[in-house]
Design an enzyme around this catalytic site. Sequence first.
Site, short mmCIF file in Angstrom:
data_model
loop_
_atom_site.label_atom_id
_atom_site.label_comp_id
_atom_site.label_asym_id
_atom_site.label_seq_id
_atom_site.Cartn_x
_atom_site.Cartn_y
_atom_site.Cartn_z
N ARG A 1 35.01 -13.14 10.20
CA ARG A 1 34.43 -14.40 10.64
C ARG A 1 32.96 -14.26 11.00
NH1 ARG A 1 39.03 -17.31 12.58
NH2 ARG A 1 38.53 -19.20 13.67
N ARG B 1 47.02 -31.97 14.21
CA ARG B 1 47.87 -30.81 13.94
C ARG B 1 48.90 -30.59 15.05
NH1 ARG B 1 45.06 -25.41 12.56
NH2 ARG B 1 43.79 -26.05 14.33
N ARG C 1 47.92 -27.35 19.84
CA ARG C 1 47.13 -26.21 20.30
C ARG C 1 46.08 -26.67 21.30
NH1 ARG C 1 45.33 -22.80 15.01
NH2 ARG C 1 43.34 -22.84 16.13
P1 AP5 Z 1 42.20 -19.54 14.15
O1 AP5 Z 1 43.60 -19.63 14.58
O2 AP5 Z 1 41.85 -18.66 13.01
O3 AP5 Z 1 41.67 -20.99 13.92
P2 AP5 Z 1 40.60 -21.60 12.88
O4 AP5 Z 1 39.87 -20.70 11.97
O5 AP5 Z 1 39.75 -22.43 13.75
O6 AP5 Z 1 41.45 -22.34 11.86
P3 AP5 Z 1 42.64 -23.24 12.15
O7 AP5 Z 1 43.86 -22.41 12.36
O8 AP5 Z 1 42.26 -24.21 13.21
O9 AP5 Z 1 42.72 -24.07 10.79
P4 AP5 Z 1 43.39 -23.73 9.41
O10 AP5 Z 1 42.31 -23.60 8.41
O11 AP5 Z 1 44.39 -22.63 9.51
O12 AP5 Z 1 44.12 -25.12 9.12
P5 AP5 Z 1 45.70 -25.50 9.06
O13 AP5 Z 1 46.32 -24.94 7.85
O14 AP5 Z 1 46.35 -25.23 10.37
O15 AP5 Z 1 41.30 -19.08 15.39
C1 AP5 Z 1 41.48 -19.63 16.68
C2 AP5 Z 1 40.56 -18.91 17.67
O16 AP5 Z 1 40.90 -17.50 17.75
C3 AP5 Z 1 39.06 -18.92 17.31
O17 AP5 Z 1 38.42 -20.09 17.75
C4 AP5 Z 1 38.58 -17.65 18.02
O18 AP5 Z 1 38.40 -17.88 19.40
C5 AP5 Z 1 39.75 -16.69 17.84
N1 AP5 Z 1 39.62 -15.88 16.61
C6 AP5 Z 1 40.49 -15.85 15.56
N2 AP5 Z 1 40.06 -15.01 14.60
C7 AP5 Z 1 38.90 -14.48 15.05
C8 AP5 Z 1 37.95 -13.55 14.50
N3 AP5 Z 1 38.13 -13.00 13.28
N4 AP5 Z 1 36.86 -13.25 15.24
C9 AP5 Z 1 36.66 -13.79 16.48
N5 AP5 Z 1 37.50 -14.67 17.05
C10 AP5 Z 1 38.61 -15.02 16.34
O19 AP5 Z 1 45.56 -27.08 8.84
C11 AP5 Z 1 45.03 -27.94 9.83
C12 AP5 Z 1 45.80 -29.26 9.87
O20 AP5 Z 1 45.57 -29.98 8.67
C13 AP5 Z 1 47.33 -29.09 9.94
O21 AP5 Z 1 47.87 -30.10 10.74
C14 AP5 Z 1 47.80 -29.23 8.48
O22 AP5 Z 1 49.12 -29.75 8.39
C15 AP5 Z 1 46.76 -30.20 7.94
N6 AP5 Z 1 46.42 -29.96 6.51
C16 AP5 Z 1 46.22 -28.74 5.91
N7 AP5 Z 1 45.90 -28.89 4.61
C17 AP5 Z 1 45.87 -30.25 4.38
C18 AP5 Z 1 45.58 -31.07 3.24
N8 AP5 Z 1 45.28 -30.51 2.05
N9 AP5 Z 1 45.67 -32.41 3.36
C19 AP5 Z 1 45.99 -32.98 4.57
N10 AP5 Z 1 46.26 -32.28 5.69
C20 AP5 Z 1 46.20 -30.93 5.60
MG MG Z 2 45.00 -21.31 11.06
#
Ligand code: AP5
Ligand code: MG
Length: 214
Positions: free
Chosen positions: A88, A127, A160
């Site tokens: 990241r 979500r 979340r």
């Molecule tokens: P993390 O859990 O990795 O969160 P993120 O990157 O912010 O990504 P999300 O999990 O929020 O989104 P996603 O892309 O997985 O989407 P999803 O599939 O759920 O990180 C959380 C925290 O941990 C960070 O802020 C940081 O503090 C820490 N952290 C983690 N890794 C780190 C690292 N490497 N370094 C430092 N800190 C770190 O989909 C989202 C929603 O949209 C769902 O409801 C889903 O049903 C819907 N959806 C998905 N696709 C579609 C579509 N095509 N059409 C309509 N709806 C859709």
């Molecule tokens: Mg995720």
Amino acid sequence: MRLVLLGPPGAGKGTQAAYIVEKFNIPHISTGDIFRKNVKEGTELGKKAKAYMDKGELVPDEVVVAIVEDRLKEDDCKEGFLLDGFPRTVTQAENLDIVLDKMNVAINKVININVNKDVLVERASGRRVCRNCGATYHIVFKPTKAENICDICGGEVYQRSDDAEATVSKRIEVYIQETQPLIKYYENKGSLVTINGEQDMDHVRKDIISALGE
Ligand code: AP5
Ligand code: MG
Ligand code: ZN
């Protein structure tokens, strides 16, 4: 198959990861999931990570890199893996390269899921996640069959804490500052494929599978 999923918060990384790991039979390594599990279990790592996560900030690089390095050494990663939410930062990416070099392997493809900001906020704020198995839902785009109950395991479905609108905006800002530079980093290495993440889930999945040459 050694893959990285790149994309802003709420882009659909976790959603697509579930399909990819099933198709290729590789482990799903989500640093966010690892931190949330530790928060739930109240470990030292969980306490440390929670302070950053609640503010929408990144956990320090050295903490994350050490966790991923240990995880990649486990037996189930021998034939491949999918990294979701790691690397990241450019520092994390450089360290990942060092770790993989030592293991004599390399990343095959980096899948960059591209979604604009207004769509991200809508996705993250709707979500819902299963407390028990981690399955991901959306109140509009992928609702559970019974209200607040996971279709897969019957567990409780919750929101979340970092999906509050203000925290989502902060996470998007952090993404632009810290993570977006990785697009160039992997473009230069020739491993990047960009997918239009604004399509429905099935179309995004099909585009990813075809980009992987399957
Ligand atoms: P993390 O859990 O990795 O969160 P993120 O990157 O912010 O990504 P999300 O999990 O929020 O989104 P996603 O892309 O997985 O989407 P999803 O599939 O759920 O990180 C959380 C925290 O941990 C960070 O802020 C940081 O503090 C820490 N952290 C983690 N890794 C780190 C690292 N490497 N370094 C430092 N800190 C770190 O989909 C989202 C929603 O949209 C769902 O409801 C889903 O049903 C819907 N959806 C998905 N696709 C579609 C579509 N095509 N059409 C309509 N709806 C859709
Ligand atoms: Mg995720
Ligand atoms: Zn469940």
